[in-house]
Enzyme design. Structure first.
Site, PDB file in Angstrom:
ATOM      1  N   GLU A 406       0.814  -1.220   0.000  1.00  0.00           N
ATOM      2  CA  GLU A 406       0.000   0.000   0.000  1.00  0.00           C
ATOM      3  C   GLU A 406       0.846   1.268   0.000  1.00  0.00           C
ATOM      4  O   GLU A 406       0.505   2.248  -0.660  1.00  0.00           O
ATOM      5  CB  GLU A 406      -0.950  -0.005   1.198  1.00  0.00           C
ATOM      6  CG  GLU A 406      -2.105  -0.983   1.094  1.00  0.00           C
ATOM      7  CD  GLU A 406      -1.750  -2.401   1.480  1.00  0.00           C
ATOM      8  OE1 GLU A 406      -2.619  -3.297   1.360  1.00  0.00           O
ATOM      9  OE2 GLU A 406      -0.580  -2.621   1.898  1.00  0.00           O
ATOM     10  N   HIS A 473     -11.219  -5.851   8.844  1.00  0.00           N
ATOM     11  CA  HIS A 473     -11.923  -5.606   7.590  1.00  0.00           C
ATOM     12  C   HIS A 473     -13.204  -4.805   7.809  1.00  0.00           C
ATOM     13  O   HIS A 473     -14.075  -4.779   6.941  1.00  0.00           O
ATOM     14  CB  HIS A 473     -12.281  -6.936   6.897  1.00  0.00           C
ATOM     15  CG  HIS A 473     -11.110  -7.740   6.463  1.00  0.00           C
ATOM     16  ND1 HIS A 473     -10.337  -8.468   7.341  1.00  0.00           N
ATOM     17  CD2 HIS A 473     -10.547  -7.928   5.241  1.00  0.00           C
ATOM     18  CE1 HIS A 473      -9.370  -9.083   6.678  1.00  0.00           C
ATOM     19  NE2 HIS A 473      -9.466  -8.765   5.406  1.00  0.00           N
TER      20      HIS A 473
END
Length: 667
Positions: A406, A473
């Site tokens: 990322e 998540h």
């Protein structure tokens, strides 16, 4: 600078270089050396605040810069003064930069070499050294996509190679075969930590093998070797685009910065490297070869010293920078003139997820060089299938699967922006943004304020609970970013808003965090115009008009409010859907609270430090005399978000909102 005659300790081979080139190499090394010697005097006099010396390392900066073309980007560090001087950056601007004056490159907002300049194709580093490596990937990607046949050179020290960004950037460059020259200045110490405590391999160049990358180890004090080898490698990269890793062996003669000193360095090591001074050795060689003589040396030195003194006088005579509040606030973002585009076409009833997909697709068609990057977004279409079919429509150059890194991908997006290309980065889940947090809050957010470079990047953030996905998540982490000046934060609750605001986010040249609640993707439908349209930032939606109380929320919280109020049809409520959190539509909030006298704010995030706290404070400051009750905040409990349904239901604030709403109505 010493000028005594000495036998060179470095072996030089001119390799057919002309007298003019040899003299230019010498002159370009002499100039930063003389400037540095002057800066050390000014530092002792208190006329500059800090100095990171590159004395003894000039051959690397000068050799690499001369090997590149003027239109090719270089991303130097704070010991690479020779990059700036070789690119002929006016000295008075450098001196003003170091004194925090307006003629510098950052308007007094940053110091030293923490700046960039598009005119000279130089992009300076930030103190978190690693991110500049990924930024070079983005600039090189733009060059490759535009078939420019350019090389991008980026510098790091041996200490910086221990950072994760180094490895991520090399991996991305290798996988995508980007024309990047990764330059490691191995100068022996990271501040006081020797290389023996920094890495456990003989040569840092050996790391290239692990990335399938060509690598070289070069004597960084030998200006001819640096220049000729880098020039040859750069020519090869222009023909055959690929990344190359170069380790330059050199030594830091002075401290990490002047205040730290060099007491931790053994004296015999200092003495040994002093004999390998790149400037003194090269000067002796040129005299032996009759390329220069004493007269030439005196003439060049006199000219440079005169230039230094002349430009210093300009910088010293410049007034101290004016602290203008309006200028400071206005420079946080690049000016953006919003253009409202309405859609006269028919609408269709679509899901939230479809609205996001349509907005992306229509923006891709509108901006023909817009790049989308993310994990599994190409042929697979992303984990939520938002980009399904995009590869067929736009090709893999524009719809790019990324490695799981990322940080480097956010940095690559920044590099694309520097090269004039828009990009959208998909975080597979908003939770994973923590792995790319540094470049977002320290690079993207601060870039325009520091040196006027926009970060034209949208980061899509699938977020939120209620779907049993657990602690990694399900987070809704907008508060990490709403407090960071320089970032815009968008959080729609309905398909119509999602499409229009996403289109605006992509048009806006500033960094935007675009939150998309996963629980809404396939559960919420709405009629949405078929064609392209935009909606403004900083304008909340008043979705219900009433008199008794003001309810403020965003994202899934808006739907929880509507669901709750179905039980109480007689309650007269103003419901405000914020839609954007930065910028925040405070006027709509204040107008409503002044009318109703009561306010309750619902957020999905845990309570402490969330945006509800700031809104509550703003209401108390601006609307206190209109209030008939305390402002109430409702949020998730102070734990990570759990997996099991019973625990998640307890965590989320849906039921607590109803209880608190009724209490406030009765106050």
């Amino acid at each position: 600078m010493k000028t005594s005659k000495m036998q060179p300790y470095i072996k030089y081979y001119a390799n057919g270089l002309s007298t003019d080139i040899l003299r230019q190499l010498y002159t370009n090394m002499l100039k930063p050396r003389l400037i540095e010697e002057k800066m050390l005097v000014l530092l002792r006099q208190g006329k500059i605040s800090k100095w990171f010396s590159g004395i003894g390392q000039e051959a690397i900066a000068v050799g690499v810069t001369m090997a590149l073309h003027p239109e090719e980007y270089i991303l130097p560090m704070h010991r690479n003064l020779g990059v700036f001087t070789t690119r002929n950056v006016p000295l008075y601007k450098l001196f003003s930069q170091w004194q925090g004056k307006a003629s510098g490159f950052t308007k007094g907002r940053d110091r030293s070499f923490h700046f960039g300049t598009q005119y000279y194709k130089i992009v300076g580093m930030i103190s978190h050294l690693g991110p500049q490596l990924g930024v070079a990937d983005g600039i090189a990607l733009a060059s490759k996509l535009k078939a420019k046949k350019h090389v991008t050179a980026v510098f790091t020290g041996e200490g910086g190679t221990s950072e994760g960004d180094f490895h991520e950037a090399l991996n991305v460059a290798s996988v995508w075969q980007l024309p990047v020259l990764f330059c490691i200045e191995n100068n022996g110490y990271g501040l006081s930590t020797p290389t023996s405590e920094q890495y456990n391999c003989e040569n840092l160049a050996d790391r290239g093998v692990g990335y399938g990358m060509e690598s070289h180890s070069i004597d960084g004090n030998n200006i001819i070797e640096v220049y000729t080898k880098v020039a040859a490698i750069a020519d090869s990269i222009r023909i055959n685009p690929r990344p190359v890793l170069i380790e330059f062996k050199t030594f830091r003669i002075r401290g990490h910065e002047e205040a730290s000193g060099t007491k931790y360095v053994p004296q015999d090591l200092m003495d040994a490297w002093a004999k390998k001074d790149p400037l003194e050795n090269f000067q002796s060689y040129l005299k032996e070869e009759n390329v220069i003589d004493k007269a030439f040396e005196v003439e060049i030195k006199t000219r440079i010293v005169h230039e230094i003194n002349e430009h210093l006088e300009v910088a010293f005579n410049e007034e101290a920078i004016d602290a203008n509040l309006i200028n400071e606030l206005n420079d946080v973002f690049k000016p953006f003139e919003y253009k409202h585009i309405t859609c006269k076409s028919n609408s269709k009833n679509i899901r939230f997820v479809d609205a996001i997909s349509e907005g992306l697709k229509q923006s891709m068609a509108r901006y023909n060089d817009l790049i989308i990057m993310g994990q599994d977004i190409a042929d697979y279409g992303g984990v939520f299938k938002i980009t399904e079919g995009f590869v067929k429509a736009f090709g893999k150059d524009r719809v790019r699967n990324t490695p799981i890194c990322e940080s480097a991908i956010v940095e690559t997006a920044m590099g694309l922006s520097i090269a004039g290309i828009k990009s959208v980065v998909e975080m597979q889940f908003a939770d994973f943004v923590s792995s790319g947090f540094n470049p977002i809050v320290n690079y993207l957010a601060k870039s325009h304020y520091r040196w006027g470079q926009a970060a034209d990047v949208v980061i899509r953030m699938p977020c939120g609970g209620g779907v049993g996905a657990g602690p990694f998540h399900s987070q809704t982490n907008e508060a990490w970013f709403t407090k960071t000046p320089g970032l815009k934060v968008v959080y729609p609750a309905f398909p119509y808003d999602a499409k229009g605001l996403l289109n605006t986010a992509i048009t806006d040249p500033n960094p935007v965090l675009f939150f998309e609640h996963k629980g809404l993707y396939r559960s919420v439908r709405q009629h949405v115009p078929i064609d392209y349209f935009t909606l403004p930032f900083g304008k909340a939606s008043l979705i219900r008009n009433g008199q008794d109380i003001t309810v403020i929320s965003y994202g899934a919280g808006v739907h929880w409010v509507l669901e709750c109020l179905e039980k109480y049809p007689k309650v007269s409520v103003d419901i405000i859907d914020l839609r954007t959190l930065q910028p925040l539509d405070t006027q709509t909030i204040f107008n409503s609270v002044k009318k109703t006298g009561k306010a309750i704010i619902l957020q999905e995030d845990s309570l402490f430090g969330g945006i509800a706290s700031d809104i509550s404070a703003l209401i108390m400051e601006e609307c206190f005399k209109y209030l008939d009750a305390p402002v109430k905040r409702v949020a998730s409990i102070e734990t990570p978000i759990p997996f099991a349904k019973t625990l998640e239901d307890q965590y989320l604030p849906k039921e607590r909102f109803e209880t608190e709403l009724l209490k406030l109505l009765e106050y």
